[in-house]
Motif scaffolding. Structure first.
Motif, PDB file in Angstrom:
ATOM      1  N   LEU A  13       3.466 -12.150 -11.696  1.00 43.93           N
ATOM      2  CA  LEU A  13       2.071 -12.283 -11.262  1.00 43.93           C
ATOM      3  C   LEU A  13       1.992 -12.572  -9.765  1.00 43.93           C
ATOM      4  CD1 LEU A  13      -0.967 -12.502 -11.770  1.00 43.93           C
ATOM      5  CD2 LEU A  13      -0.607 -14.897 -12.384  1.00 43.93           C
ATOM      6  N   ALA A  14       2.839 -13.483  -9.286  1.00 44.27           N
ATOM      7  CA  ALA A  14       2.832 -13.823  -7.854  1.00 44.27           C
ATOM      8  C   ALA A  14       3.191 -12.594  -7.014  1.00 44.27           C
ATOM      9  CB  ALA A  14       3.802 -14.967  -7.587  1.00 44.27           C
ATOM     10  N   ALA A  15       4.200 -11.856  -7.461  1.00 46.69           N
ATOM     11  CA  ALA A  15       4.598 -10.645  -6.730  1.00 46.69           C
ATOM     12  C   ALA A  15       3.486  -9.609  -6.779  1.00 46.69           C
ATOM     13  CB  ALA A  15       5.884 -10.077  -7.334  1.00 46.69           C
ATOM     14  N   TRP A  16       2.858  -9.483  -7.938  1.00 48.30           N
ATOM     15  CA  TRP A  16       1.765  -8.530  -8.129  1.00 48.30           C
ATOM     16  C   TRP A  16       0.620  -8.839  -7.165  1.00 48.30           C
ATOM     17  CZ3 TRP A  16      -3.223  -9.039 -10.422  1.00 48.30           C
ATOM     18  CH2 TRP A  16      -3.827  -7.839 -10.810  1.00 48.30           C
ATOM     19  N   GLN A  17       0.268 -10.104  -7.050  1.00 49.00           N
ATOM     20  CA  GLN A  17      -0.809 -10.508  -6.143  1.00 49.00           C
ATOM     21  C   GLN A  17      -0.418 -10.250  -4.688  1.00 49.00           C
ATOM     22  OE1 GLN A  17      -1.251 -14.534  -7.561  1.00 49.00           O
ATOM     23  NE2 GLN A  17      -3.010 -14.005  -8.832  1.00 49.00           N
ATOM     24  N   PHE A  18       0.831 -10.558  -4.337  1.00 51.85           N
ATOM     25  CA  PHE A  18       1.299 -10.347  -2.971  1.00 51.85           C
ATOM     26  C   PHE A  18       1.253  -8.861  -2.616  1.00 51.85           C
ATOM     27  CE2 PHE A  18       4.713  -9.323   0.005  1.00 51.85           C
ATOM     28  CZ  PHE A  18       4.369 -10.133   1.079  1.00 51.85           C
ATOM     29  N   VAL A  19       1.782  -8.028  -3.505  1.00 47.69           N
ATOM     30  CA  VAL A  19       1.811  -6.589  -3.250  1.00 47.69           C
ATOM     31  C   VAL A  19       0.384  -6.037  -3.177  1.00 47.69           C
ATOM     32  CG1 VAL A  19       2.490  -4.346  -4.221  1.00 47.69           C
ATOM     33  CG2 VAL A  19       4.119  -6.247  -4.193  1.00 47.69           C
ATOM     34  N   GLY A  20      -0.485  -6.506  -4.049  1.00 44.65           N
ATOM     35  CA  GLY A  20      -1.886  -6.060  -4.013  1.00 44.65           C
ATOM     36  C   GLY A  20      -2.542  -6.393  -2.686  1.00 44.65           C
ATOM     37  N   ASN A  21      -2.286  -7.601  -2.188  1.00 47.82           N
ATOM     38  CA  ASN A  21      -2.838  -8.001  -0.880  1.00 47.82           C
ATOM     39  C   ASN A  21      -2.258  -7.143   0.241  1.00 47.82           C
ATOM     40  OD1 ASN A  21      -4.383  -9.991  -2.072  1.00 47.82           O
ATOM     41  ND2 ASN A  21      -2.888 -11.606  -1.699  1.00 47.82           N
ATOM     42  N   ALA A  22      -0.966  -6.825   0.133  1.00 45.44           N
ATOM     43  CA  ALA A  22      -0.333  -5.989   1.160  1.00 45.44           C
ATOM     44  C   ALA A  22      -0.940  -4.591   1.169  1.00 45.44           C
ATOM     45  CB  ALA A  22       1.180  -5.911   0.918  1.00 45.44           C
ATOM     46  N   ILE A  23      -1.177  -4.033  -0.007  1.00 46.48           N
ATOM     47  CA  ILE A  23      -1.792  -2.694  -0.089  1.00 46.48           C
ATOM     48  C   ILE A  23      -3.184  -2.723   0.527  1.00 46.48           C
ATOM     49  CG2 ILE A  23      -2.752  -0.990  -1.690  1.00 46.48           C
ATOM     50  CD1 ILE A  23      -0.396  -1.610  -3.554  1.00 46.48           C
ATOM     51  N   THR A  24      -3.946  -3.758   0.204  1.00 48.36           N
ATOM     52  CA  THR A  24      -5.298  -3.884   0.768  1.00 48.36           C
ATOM     53  C   THR A  24      -5.233  -3.928   2.292  1.00 48.36           C
ATOM     54  OG1 THR A  24      -6.061  -5.035  -1.210  1.00 48.36           O
ATOM     55  CG2 THR A  24      -7.384  -5.312   0.785  1.00 48.36           C
ATOM     56  N   ALA A  25      -4.295  -4.723   2.801  1.00 45.27           N
ATOM     57  CA  ALA A  25      -4.158  -4.849   4.257  1.00 45.27           C
ATOM     58  C   ALA A  25      -3.731  -3.520   4.885  1.00 45.27           C
ATOM     59  CB  ALA A  25      -3.157  -5.948   4.599  1.00 45.27           C
ATOM     60  N   LEU A  26      -2.776  -2.839   4.271  1.00 44.64           N
ATOM     61  CA  LEU A  26      -2.306  -1.571   4.824  1.00 44.64           C
ATOM     62  C   LEU A  26      -3.397  -0.502   4.781  1.00 44.64           C
ATOM     63  CD1 LEU A  26       1.339  -1.425   3.424  1.00 44.64           C
ATOM     64  CD2 LEU A  26       0.658  -1.638   5.832  1.00 44.64           C
ATOM     65  N   ASN A  27      -4.209  -0.515   3.759  1.00 43.67           N
ATOM     66  CA  ASN A  27      -5.300   0.460   3.663  1.00 43.67           C
ATOM     67  C   ASN A  27      -6.369   0.211   4.717  1.00 43.67           C
ATOM     68  OD1 ASN A  27      -4.344   2.109   1.606  1.00 43.67           O
ATOM     69  ND2 ASN A  27      -5.094   0.737   0.008  1.00 43.67           N
ATOM     70  N   LYS A  28      -6.425  -0.996   5.253  1.00 39.60           N
ATOM     71  CA  LYS A  28      -7.433  -1.322   6.267  1.00 39.60           C
ATOM     72  C   LYS A  28      -6.950  -1.028   7.695  1.00 39.60           C
ATOM     73  CE  LYS A  28      -9.828  -4.915   3.668  1.00 39.60           C
ATOM     74  NZ  LYS A  28     -10.156  -6.343   3.584  1.00 39.60           N
ATOM     75  N   VAL A  29      -5.684  -0.618   7.815  1.00 43.03           N
ATOM     76  CA  VAL A  29      -5.144  -0.338   9.144  1.00 43.03           C
ATOM     77  C   VAL A  29      -5.910   0.846   9.745  1.00 43.03           C
ATOM     78  CG1 VAL A  29      -3.114   0.497  10.416  1.00 43.03           C
ATOM     79  CG2 VAL A  29      -2.851  -1.262   8.644  1.00 43.03           C
ATOM     80  N   LEU A  33      -7.302   3.481  15.972  1.00 40.42           N
ATOM     81  CA  LEU A  33      -7.403   2.371  16.912  1.00 40.42           C
ATOM     82  C   LEU A  33      -6.014   1.971  17.421  1.00 40.42           C
ATOM     83  CD1 LEU A  33      -9.229   0.250  18.284  1.00 40.42           C
ATOM     84  CD2 LEU A  33      -8.826  -1.208  16.299  1.00 40.42           C
ATOM     85  N   LEU A  34      -5.019   2.012  16.530  1.00 42.63           N
ATOM     86  CA  LEU A  34      -3.660   1.620  16.922  1.00 42.63           C
ATOM     87  C   LEU A  34      -2.919   2.749  17.622  1.00 42.63           C
ATOM     88  CD1 LEU A  34      -2.549  -0.405  13.778  1.00 42.63           C
ATOM     89  CD2 LEU A  34      -3.282  -1.307  15.981  1.00 42.63           C
ATOM     90  N   GLY A  35      -3.460   3.931  17.558  1.00 45.35           N
ATOM     91  CA  GLY A  35      -2.832   5.070  18.223  1.00 45.35           C
ATOM     92  C   GLY A  35      -1.540   5.499  17.538  1.00 45.35           C
ATOM     93  N   LEU A  36      -1.507   5.436  16.231  1.00 40.11           N
ATOM     94  CA  LEU A  36      -0.294   5.800  15.496  1.00 40.11           C
ATOM     95  C   LEU A  36      -0.165   7.318  15.412  1.00 40.11           C
ATOM     96  CD1 LEU A  36      -0.510   3.237  12.540  1.00 40.11           C
ATOM     97  CD2 LEU A  36       0.757   2.996  14.677  1.00 40.11           C
ATOM     98  N   LYS A  42       2.670   8.467   8.089  1.00 43.34           N
ATOM     99  CA  LYS A  42       3.414   8.810   6.875  1.00 43.34           C
ATOM    100  C   LYS A  42       4.215   7.591   6.374  1.00 43.34           C
ATOM    101  CE  LYS A  42       3.911  13.751   7.739  1.00 43.34           C
ATOM    102  NZ  LYS A  42       4.817  14.830   8.119  1.00 43.34           N
ATOM    103  N   GLN A  43       4.781   6.814   7.300  1.00 33.69           N
ATOM    104  CA  GLN A  43       5.539   5.622   6.908  1.00 33.69           C
ATOM    105  C   GLN A  43       4.630   4.604   6.203  1.00 33.69           C
ATOM    106  OE1 GLN A  43       7.313   4.387  10.610  1.00 33.69           O
ATOM    107  NE2 GLN A  43       9.141   5.654  10.291  1.00 33.69           N
ATOM    108  N   ILE A  44       3.433   4.434   6.751  1.00 34.12           N
ATOM    109  CA  ILE A  44       2.465   3.521   6.106  1.00 34.12           C
ATOM    110  C   ILE A  44       2.100   4.050   4.728  1.00 34.12           C
ATOM    111  CG2 ILE A  44       0.105   2.626   6.202  1.00 34.12           C
ATOM    112  CD1 ILE A  44       0.456   2.361   9.251  1.00 34.12           C
ATOM    113  N   ASP A  45       1.863   5.360   4.649  1.00 30.82           N
ATOM    114  CA  ASP A  45       1.531   5.960   3.354  1.00 30.82           C
ATOM    115  C   ASP A  45       2.684   5.795   2.355  1.00 30.82           C
ATOM    116  OD1 ASP A  45      -0.945   6.701   4.311  1.00 30.82           O
ATOM    117  OD2 ASP A  45      -0.370   8.792   4.724  1.00 30.82           O
ATOM    118  N   THR A  46       3.913   5.919   2.837  1.00 28.79           N
ATOM    119  CA  THR A  46       5.091   5.753   1.972  1.00 28.79           C
ATOM    120  C   THR A  46       5.170   4.314   1.458  1.00 28.79           C
ATOM    121  OG1 THR A  46       6.295   7.484   3.149  1.00 28.79           O
ATOM    122  CG2 THR A  46       7.611   5.927   1.864  1.00 28.79           C
ATOM    123  N   VAL A  47       4.949   3.360   2.343  1.00 32.03           N
ATOM    124  CA  VAL A  47       4.983   1.949   1.940  1.00 32.03           C
ATOM    125  C   VAL A  47       3.888   1.670   0.915  1.00 32.03           C
ATOM    126  CG1 VAL A  47       4.623  -0.422   2.749  1.00 32.03           C
ATOM    127  CG2 VAL A  47       6.094   1.119   4.049  1.00 32.03           C
TER     128      VAL A  47
END
Length: 188
Positions: A13-29, A33-36, A42-47
């Protein structure tokens, strides 16, 4: 998700919550703006894809745990709880007997001495309680070991591994309850 899932499932559950938060954060990148460049995107999409796969696996574990809990043998859980209560009662009786044996022996020998029996005669009539006290001590140890197994079983949610109950009297209690037509009425 089920609130009755300890240990490994709490970690998942803890890992699930952590990964869910990470996905949310990555989707908001904001890639613009960052000039990627396209490789970095593609690396972000892979992660994100890897994290989504991890979330899917975690959800499978939660689903399996929930099904295990829903399918638990409620009659066996009741029998285990009853046996714990029986053990407690048996321990009280044995502890009382353990405390009483020396006093009973002393009272009997005193009575016989007062009636002018010799020590040799008293030894033939009244048995020292040592062997019986040792039996009581062993019985207490056995009850303690059985109690610990039952507690481990009851804490083994959602699996409730019945192998834990080997060498306990829980199945005897269950058999008697079944013979009497008594069944658990625990809400699912």
């Amino acid at each position: 998700m089920n609130p009755h899932v300890p240990g490994f499932f709490v970690e998942v559950l803890a890992a699930w919550q952590f990964v869910g938060n990470a996905i949310t954060a990555l989707n908001k990148v904001d890639v613009a703006l960052l000039g990627l460049d396209s490789d970095q995107i593609k690396q972000i999409d892979t992660v994100v894809a890897i994290f989504n796969k991890a979330l899917s696996r975690a959800q499978c574990i939660f689903d399996a745990a929930g099904q295990l809990y829903a399918d638990r043998d409620q009659d066996l859980l009741v029998a285990a709880t009853i046996r714990l209560s029986q053990i407690s009662n048996e321990e009280v009786i044995i502890k009382f007997k353990l405390r009483s044996l020396p006093a009973d022996y002393a009272a009997k020998t005193k009575e016989l001495r007062e009636k002018m029996f010799s020590e040799a005669e008293i030894e033939k009539i009244v048995t020292k309680p040592d062997a019986e006290m040792a039996e009581c001590a062993k019985a207490l140890d056995d009850l303690t070991a059985e109690s610990k197994k039952i507690i481990v079983f009851l804490g083994d949610s959602p699996r409730y591994d019945t192998a834990i109950l080997n060498s306990t009297k829980v199945f005897d209690v269950l058999e008697v309850r079944n013979a009497l037509g008594l069944h658990a009425t625990i809400a699912r």
